[in-house]
Design a protein around this motif. Structure first.
Motif, PDB file in Angstrom:
ATOM      1  N   VAL A  73       0.968  -0.805   0.117  1.00 35.17           N
ATOM      2  CA  VAL A  73       0.102   0.347   0.090  1.00 35.17           C
ATOM      3  C   VAL A  73       1.342   1.063   0.006  1.00 35.17           C
ATOM      4  CG1 VAL A  73      -1.678   1.262   1.215  1.00 35.17           C
ATOM      5  CG2 VAL A  73      -1.323  -0.888   1.567  1.00 35.17           C
ATOM      6  N   GLY A  74       0.766   2.460  -1.122  1.00 37.01           N
ATOM      7  CA  GLY A  74       1.318   3.121  -0.431  1.00 37.01           C
ATOM      8  C   GLY A  74       0.811   4.645  -1.423  1.00 37.01           C
ATOM      9  N   TYR A  75       0.283   5.613  -0.162  1.00 40.89           N
ATOM     10  CA  TYR A  75      -0.215   6.419  -0.036  1.00 40.89           C
ATOM     11  C   TYR A  75       0.324   7.486   0.543  1.00 40.89           C
ATOM     12  CZ  TYR A  75      -3.634   9.405   3.583  1.00 40.89           C
ATOM     13  OH  TYR A  75      -3.996  10.505   3.213  1.00 40.89           O
ATOM     14  N   GLY A  76      -0.597   9.109  -0.230  1.00 42.36           N
ATOM     15  CA  GLY A  76      -0.345  10.399   0.155  1.00 42.36           C
ATOM     16  C   GLY A  76       0.799  11.489  -0.879  1.00 42.36           C
ATOM     17  N   ALA A  77       1.646  12.172   0.034  1.00 40.40           N
ATOM     18  CA  ALA A  77       2.301  13.051  -0.530  1.00 40.40           C
ATOM     19  C   ALA A  77       3.350  13.007  -0.393  1.00 40.40           C
ATOM     20  CB  ALA A  77       1.728  14.734  -0.435  1.00 40.40           C
ATOM     21  N   GLY A  78       4.999  12.867  -1.345  1.00 37.66           N
ATOM     22  CA  GLY A  78       5.804  12.921  -0.878  1.00 37.66           C
ATOM     23  C   GLY A  78       6.154  13.590   0.610  1.00 37.66           C
ATOM     24  N   GLU A  79       7.914  13.465   1.096  1.00 34.24           N
ATOM     25  CA  GLU A  79       8.371  14.069   2.104  1.00 34.24           C
ATOM     26  C   GLU A  79       9.669  15.222   1.537  1.00 34.24           C
ATOM     27  OE1 GLU A  79      10.815  14.756   5.676  1.00 34.24           O
ATOM     28  OE2 GLU A  79       9.526  13.338   5.512  1.00 34.24           O
ATOM     29  N   ASP A  80       9.386  16.124   0.686  1.00 31.30           N
ATOM     30  CA  ASP A  80      10.277  16.577  -0.142  1.00 31.30           C
ATOM     31  C   ASP A  80      11.213  17.208   1.037  1.00 31.30           C
ATOM     32  OD1 ASP A  80       8.570  16.474  -2.155  1.00 31.30           O
ATOM     33  OD2 ASP A  80       7.800  18.398  -2.552  1.00 31.30           O
ATOM     34  N   GLY A  81      12.763  17.555   0.093  1.00 29.26           N
ATOM     35  CA  GLY A  81      13.753  17.850   0.915  1.00 29.26           C
ATOM     36  C   GLY A  81      14.628  16.853   1.183  1.00 29.26           C
ATOM     37  N   VAL A  82      14.141  15.788   1.264  1.00 26.87           N
ATOM     38  CA  VAL A  82      14.581  14.838   2.591  1.00 26.87           C
ATOM     39  C   VAL A  82      16.445  15.294   1.871  1.00 26.87           C
ATOM     40  CG1 VAL A  82      12.929  13.854   3.228  1.00 26.87           C
ATOM     41  CG2 VAL A  82      14.157  12.926   1.603  1.00 26.87           C
ATOM     42  N   ASP A  83      17.366  14.391   2.656  1.00 25.46           N
ATOM     43  CA  ASP A  83      18.327  13.658   2.540  1.00 25.46           C
ATOM     44  C   ASP A  83      18.442  12.408   2.154  1.00 25.46           C
ATOM     45  OD1 ASP A  83      21.087  12.626   2.366  1.00 25.46           O
ATOM     46  OD2 ASP A  83      22.244  14.311   3.972  1.00 25.46           O
ATOM     47  N   PRO A  84      18.783  12.550   0.956  1.00 25.52           N
ATOM     48  CA  PRO A  84      19.375  10.453   0.524  1.00 25.52           C
ATOM     49  C   PRO A  84      19.755   9.823   1.138  1.00 25.52           C
ATOM     50  CG  PRO A  84      20.119  12.250  -1.429  1.00 25.52           C
ATOM     51  CD  PRO A  84      19.407  12.836  -0.511  1.00 25.52           C
ATOM     52  N   ASP A  85      20.964  10.201   1.608  1.00 23.23           N
ATOM     53  CA  ASP A  85      21.451   9.255   2.716  1.00 23.23           C
ATOM     54  C   ASP A  85      21.157   8.831   4.052  1.00 23.23           C
ATOM     55  OD1 ASP A  85      23.986   8.898   1.241  1.00 23.23           O
ATOM     56  OD2 ASP A  85      24.448  11.116   0.617  1.00 23.23           O
ATOM     57  N   THR A  86      20.466  10.185   4.838  1.00 25.43           N
ATOM     58  CA  THR A  86      20.312  10.002   6.076  1.00 25.43           C
ATOM     59  C   THR A  86      18.641   9.891   5.905  1.00 25.43           C
ATOM     60  OG1 THR A  86      19.991  12.668   5.934  1.00 25.43           O
ATOM     61  CG2 THR A  86      22.406  10.913   6.655  1.00 25.43           C
ATOM     62  N   TYR A  87      17.917  10.181   5.457  1.00 23.91           N
ATOM     63  CA  TYR A  87      16.154  10.425   4.991  1.00 23.91           C
ATOM     64  C   TYR A  87      16.037   8.834   6.582  1.00 23.91           C
ATOM     65  CZ  TYR A  87      15.882   6.000   1.777  1.00 23.91           C
ATOM     66  OH  TYR A  87      15.052   5.247   1.118  1.00 23.91           O
ATOM     67  N   ARG A  88      14.819   9.615   7.257  1.00 21.09           N
ATOM     68  CA  ARG A  88      14.098   8.021   7.765  1.00 21.09           C
ATOM     69  C   ARG A  88      13.322   6.868   7.095  1.00 21.09           C
ATOM     70  NH1 ARG A  88      11.488   6.369  12.973  1.00 21.09           N
ATOM     71  NH2 ARG A  88       8.837   5.790  11.788  1.00 21.09           N
ATOM     72  N   ASP A  89      13.512   5.636   7.009  1.00 15.83           N
ATOM     73  CA  ASP A  89      13.554   4.935   5.918  1.00 15.83           C
ATOM     74  C   ASP A  89      12.349   3.397   6.670  1.00 15.83           C
ATOM     75  OD1 ASP A  89      14.271   3.273   7.923  1.00 15.83           O
ATOM     76  OD2 ASP A  89      16.050   2.314   6.244  1.00 15.83           O
TER      77      ASP A  89
END
Length: 407
Positions: free
Chosen positions: A259-275
């Motif tokens: 299931v995928g839902y909602g808009a993304g969280e823009d402006g994250v750091d691709p090396d440190t974002y919460r996964d």
């Protein structure tokens, strides 16, 4: 280690590996893929790997249509496995937007997409567990489904290696070698690699890498969350792939639903974002899912994760030669919808690099300079399920909607 090549590809996701495969298919032997971690470690490995043709913007639909036979005939065309599973696809829209849906179905049929408009009652007959109380019309694609990001990228790379390509994993590209207005190669944490052609498919790392040579494109890394739910016994059978607006869901492995839902969280750091999946997102997504499939109120959370992809102001990709630099080509900004078109994008990038234009598939709409020109690509009949609001340019003015390419 040989540090010279005919072409260098940055990134070993589905776009980079597809391009490597297409280059060797065209007779290029010294193709080198450079990957900072391992194959499909970024956006591709965490992709929902959806395969469908329903876009409102026709150039994207044409790319998806050109890619479908590759997934359907994977073993013969590429070798190995991509995990393609045909489930059928149903596209729902908000009440009041049925005329837009009807017009888009007609346009998609006109370019060869196998799709039709069906009633909510027909959806209920085909997918009995679906709540259709707010559904009058549905776009149905019987040939669509999903695949697997890891399998797809690895199969592309295995086929490219059989044709002579090489890959260096655990190697980070730190910059470009440019002489005047011509690419010479790339700089890595292991030294310089030289080639007259460089193709950047670096995903959310594309923006910072390009800015090092003065190319400032509006590429924003965005975090998107995915839940894997365990279906209750009453839904033990596999269901179809449905996308009502910002929610989408499809079967996963046995007894599970992605299931995928909602808009993304823009402006994250691709090396440190919460996964991991946020608690509030999990609750809201589960509620939306249970509204569409009421029996999923009893579903359990098996696991969740977040991936990171790159978005542009208009939600459309950039596939083009880098502005002002001969020999440097870009495939980026796929805005979370790139997996399904990866076979066609590999063809387009290979043709741009070897013959100067893409002739098998048309990517002219996705030029890199459109934002500097004050334009954002828009379809004539948008559902506006996702925010495509004009973004400010460097000069502070707004981008204007350009529908001329929607053909």
């Amino acid at each position: 280690m040989d540090r010279t090549a005919d072409a260098i590809i940055i990134g070993a996701g589905v776009m980079g590996t597809s391009t490597a495969f297409q280059l060797v298919q065209r007779g290029m032997k010294r193709v080198v893929v450079l990957e900072k971690t391992n194959i499909a470690a970024g956006s591709s490995g965490k992709s929902s790997a959806l395969v469908r043709m329903h876009y409102t913007f026709l150039p994207e639909a044409r790319l998806a249509l050109a890619s479908l036979p590759w997934f359907q005939e994977w073993e013969d065309r590429v070798g190995g496995r991509c995990g393609f599973t045909r489930t059928g696809f149903f596209r729902l829209v908000d009440p009041g937007k049925e005329d837009l849906l009807r017009q888009n179905v007609e346009r998609l049929r006109s370019i060869g997409v196998n799709t039709e408009l069906i009633s909510g009652d027909n959806l209920k007959r085909m997918a009995p567990d679906t709540n259709i109380e707010d559904v009058e019309a549905v776009a149905y694609e019987p040939d669509s489904g999903y695949a697997d990001g890891h399998s797809t990228a690895n199969a592309f790379m295995d086929a490219a290696r059989r044709g002579g390509a090489t890959i260096h994993q655990g190697m980070t590209v730190t910059g470009f070698q440019v002489h005047g207005d011509t690419i010479q190669g790339v700089e890595t944490d292991a030294g310089i690699f030289s080639a007259p052609i460089v193709i950047s498919t670096a995903g959310p790392w594309s923006g910072p890498l390009l800015r090092r040579i003065g190319i400032d494109l509006p590429l924003v890394p965005s975090r998107h969350q995915i839940m894997i739910l365990e279906r209750p016994p009453s839904l033990a059978h596999e269901h179809v792939y449905i996308s009502p607006g910002s929610l989408y869901f499809r079967p996963d492995s046995a007894g599970l639903t992605l299931v995928g839902y909602g808009a993304g969280e823009d402006g994250v750091d691709p090396d440190t974002y919460r996964d991991a999946v946020d608690a509030d997102h999990q609750i809201e997504g589960a509620m939306r899912m249970a509204h569409r499939i009421p029996a999923m109120q009893q579903a359990g959370m098996r696991r969740g994760y977040a991936g990171c992809y790159t978005v542009t102001p208009d939600g459309k990709m950039i596939v083009d030669q880098a502005p002002g630099i001969e020999g440097l080509y870009l495939g980026t900004g796929f805005s979370g919808t790139g997996f399904k078109i990866s076979p066609a994008i590999g063809i387009a990038l290979a043709e741009l690099a070897t013959q100067g234009e893409a002739t098998t598939v048309d990517v002219a709409a996705f030029r890199a300079t459109r934002f500097d020109e004050g334009r954002m690509l828009r379809a004539n009949y948008e559902y506006l399920d996702r925010p495509y609001d004009p973004a400010p340019t460097a000069g502070g003015s707004s981008l204007h909607a350009d529908t001329a390419w929607d053909r």
